[in-house]
Scaffold this motif. Sequence first.
Motif, PDB file in Angstrom:
ATOM      1  N   PRO A  22       0.996   3.454 -12.432  1.00 44.31           N
ATOM      2  CA  PRO A  22       0.590   4.444 -11.421  1.00 44.31           C
ATOM      3  C   PRO A  22       0.139   3.825 -10.106  1.00 44.31           C
ATOM      4  CG  PRO A  22      -0.984   4.346 -13.243  1.00 44.31           C
ATOM      5  CD  PRO A  22       0.224   3.587 -13.674  1.00 44.31           C
ATOM      6  N   GLU A  23      -0.478   2.654 -10.169  1.00 45.54           N
ATOM      7  CA  GLU A  23      -0.947   2.010  -8.939  1.00 45.54           C
ATOM      8  C   GLU A  23       0.242   1.553  -8.083  1.00 45.54           C
ATOM      9  OE1 GLU A  23      -3.628   1.443 -12.406  1.00 45.54           O
ATOM     10  OE2 GLU A  23      -1.562   0.877 -11.996  1.00 45.54           O
ATOM     11  N   THR A  24       1.247   0.959  -8.723  1.00 48.01           N
ATOM     12  CA  THR A  24       2.443   0.529  -8.006  1.00 48.01           C
ATOM     13  C   THR A  24       3.226   1.732  -7.498  1.00 48.01           C
ATOM     14  OG1 THR A  24       2.538  -1.392  -9.487  1.00 48.01           O
ATOM     15  CG2 THR A  24       4.488  -0.950  -8.135  1.00 48.01           C
ATOM     16  N   TYR A 105      -8.162   6.050  -5.207  1.00 45.29           N
ATOM     17  CA  TYR A 105      -8.585   4.663  -5.423  1.00 45.29           C
ATOM     18  C   TYR A 105      -9.612   4.191  -4.391  1.00 45.29           C
ATOM     19  CZ  TYR A 105      -4.304   4.763  -8.198  1.00 45.29           C
ATOM     20  OH  TYR A 105      -3.330   5.099  -9.111  1.00 45.29           O
ATOM     21  N   PHE A 106      -9.438   4.602  -3.124  1.00 48.22           N
ATOM     22  CA  PHE A 106     -10.259   4.056  -2.041  1.00 48.22           C
ATOM     23  C   PHE A 106     -11.139   5.087  -1.337  1.00 48.22           C
ATOM     24  CE2 PHE A 106      -6.531   1.192  -2.255  1.00 48.22           C
ATOM     25  CZ  PHE A 106      -7.187  -0.005  -2.511  1.00 48.22           C
ATOM     26  N   VAL A 127      -9.662  -2.801  -6.056  1.00 46.93           N
ATOM     27  CA  VAL A 127      -9.838  -1.771  -7.078  1.00 46.93           C
ATOM     28  C   VAL A 127      -8.900  -2.085  -8.236  1.00 46.93           C
ATOM     29  CG1 VAL A 127      -9.584   0.680  -7.626  1.00 46.93           C
ATOM     30  CG2 VAL A 127     -10.477   0.000  -5.397  1.00 46.93           C
ATOM     31  N   VAL A 128      -9.421  -2.022  -9.449  1.00 47.61           N
ATOM     32  CA  VAL A 128      -8.581  -2.169 -10.633  1.00 47.61           C
ATOM     33  C   VAL A 128      -8.236  -0.777 -11.144  1.00 47.61           C
ATOM     34  CG1 VAL A 128      -8.372  -3.119 -12.952  1.00 47.61           C
ATOM     35  CG2 VAL A 128      -9.691  -4.355 -11.222  1.00 47.61           C
ATOM     36  N   GLY A 129      -6.949  -0.468 -11.185  1.00 48.56           N
ATOM     37  CA  GLY A 129      -6.506   0.849 -11.605  1.00 48.56           C
ATOM     38  C   GLY A 129      -6.539   1.019 -13.116  1.00 48.56           C
ATOM     39  N   PRO A 130      -6.264   2.222 -13.590  1.00 52.46           N
ATOM     40  CA  PRO A 130      -6.338   2.512 -15.027  1.00 52.46           C
ATOM     41  C   PRO A 130      -5.355   1.710 -15.869  1.00 52.46           C
ATOM     42  CG  PRO A 130      -5.366   4.360 -13.806  1.00 52.46           C
ATOM     43  CD  PRO A 130      -5.944   3.421 -12.798  1.00 52.46           C
ATOM     44  N   SER A 131      -4.236   1.273 -15.287  1.00 49.22           N
ATOM     45  CA  SER A 131      -3.278   0.479 -16.065  1.00 49.22           C
ATOM     46  C   SER A 131      -3.564  -1.013 -15.989  1.00 49.22           C
ATOM     47  CB  SER A 131      -1.855   0.753 -15.573  1.00 49.22           C
ATOM     48  OG  SER A 131      -1.634   0.146 -14.316  1.00 49.22           O
ATOM     49  N   GLY A 132      -4.600  -1.394 -15.236  1.00 51.59           N
ATOM     50  CA  GLY A 132      -4.953  -2.806 -15.086  1.00 51.59           C
ATOM     51  C   GLY A 132      -4.346  -3.470 -13.868  1.00 51.59           C
ATOM     52  N   GLY A 220     -10.985 -12.290  -7.061  1.00 44.61           N
ATOM     53  CA  GLY A 220     -10.313 -11.480  -8.069  1.00 44.61           C
ATOM     54  C   GLY A 220      -8.865 -11.182  -7.765  1.00 44.61           C
ATOM     55  N   VAL A 221      -8.175 -12.115  -7.111  1.00 45.58           N
ATOM     56  CA  VAL A 221      -6.759 -11.920  -6.799  1.00 45.58           C
ATOM     57  C   VAL A 221      -5.901 -13.038  -7.383  1.00 45.58           C
ATOM     58  CG1 VAL A 221      -7.228 -10.638  -4.707  1.00 45.58           C
ATOM     59  CG2 VAL A 221      -6.974 -13.108  -4.561  1.00 45.58           C
TER      60      VAL A 221
END
Length: 221
Positions: A22-24, A105-106, A127-132, A220-221
């Motif tokens: 979902p994030e992508t 997300y933001f 932000v870390v989304g629900p799918s990671g 964290g990247v």
Amino acid sequence: MTPRHHLDATTLVSYAAGALPPETAAIASLHFSACGHCRAKLLDAERIGGALVERQLPTWSEGKASILRETMLRALDEAHTVAAPAVHRADRSDEDAMPEVLQPYFGKTFSALKWRWMGSGAHYVRVVGPSGVVLLLLRIAPGKRMPVHGHQAGELTQILQGAYHDALGYFQAGDAADLDSEIEHQPVTAPGPACICVSALEKPLRFPGWFARKLQPVFGV
């Protein structure tokens, strides 16, 4: 401004099939809102996908098959209808508004973001989304050179403001950088306004330089 850098065909097909995280998918949707070329390619992918699905179905009468096909195409068209990008922004409040697809997300505005320092002239929100998948919003001052880096997996970036250049070319507002694990590059922001872009990172970046690797866990990247 017409985008010159587009989504990869694999991304288009995966989006049409609902197979992107979902994030992508949110970043891809953001690109569709700016790019008529990719919207047209998406429709092609959906129609091809519909035809392939139809071949997997039991034999239908001609009438039922026609209804099923039209219903599927109509549903796909409605699901991915994207408004054309605004040509003119009436006031500053419009410029402050976060693109709708990024708001979950933001938040709703850029002014409410809590930017974190990343380096000279560079700030980010992570932000870390629900799918990671990690969503990374970057704001980089003009004339800044980012560290050389590669990718352990896919990275999809949409330029929201400003521009940068790297070995792959010149990327400006509306362009997408759809990168795979074989790409290594060093973005350099162009003169003018700060470059603001948003990325979906399936896995952490890969830095050849020891200093960047040392700081990588911090950001964290």
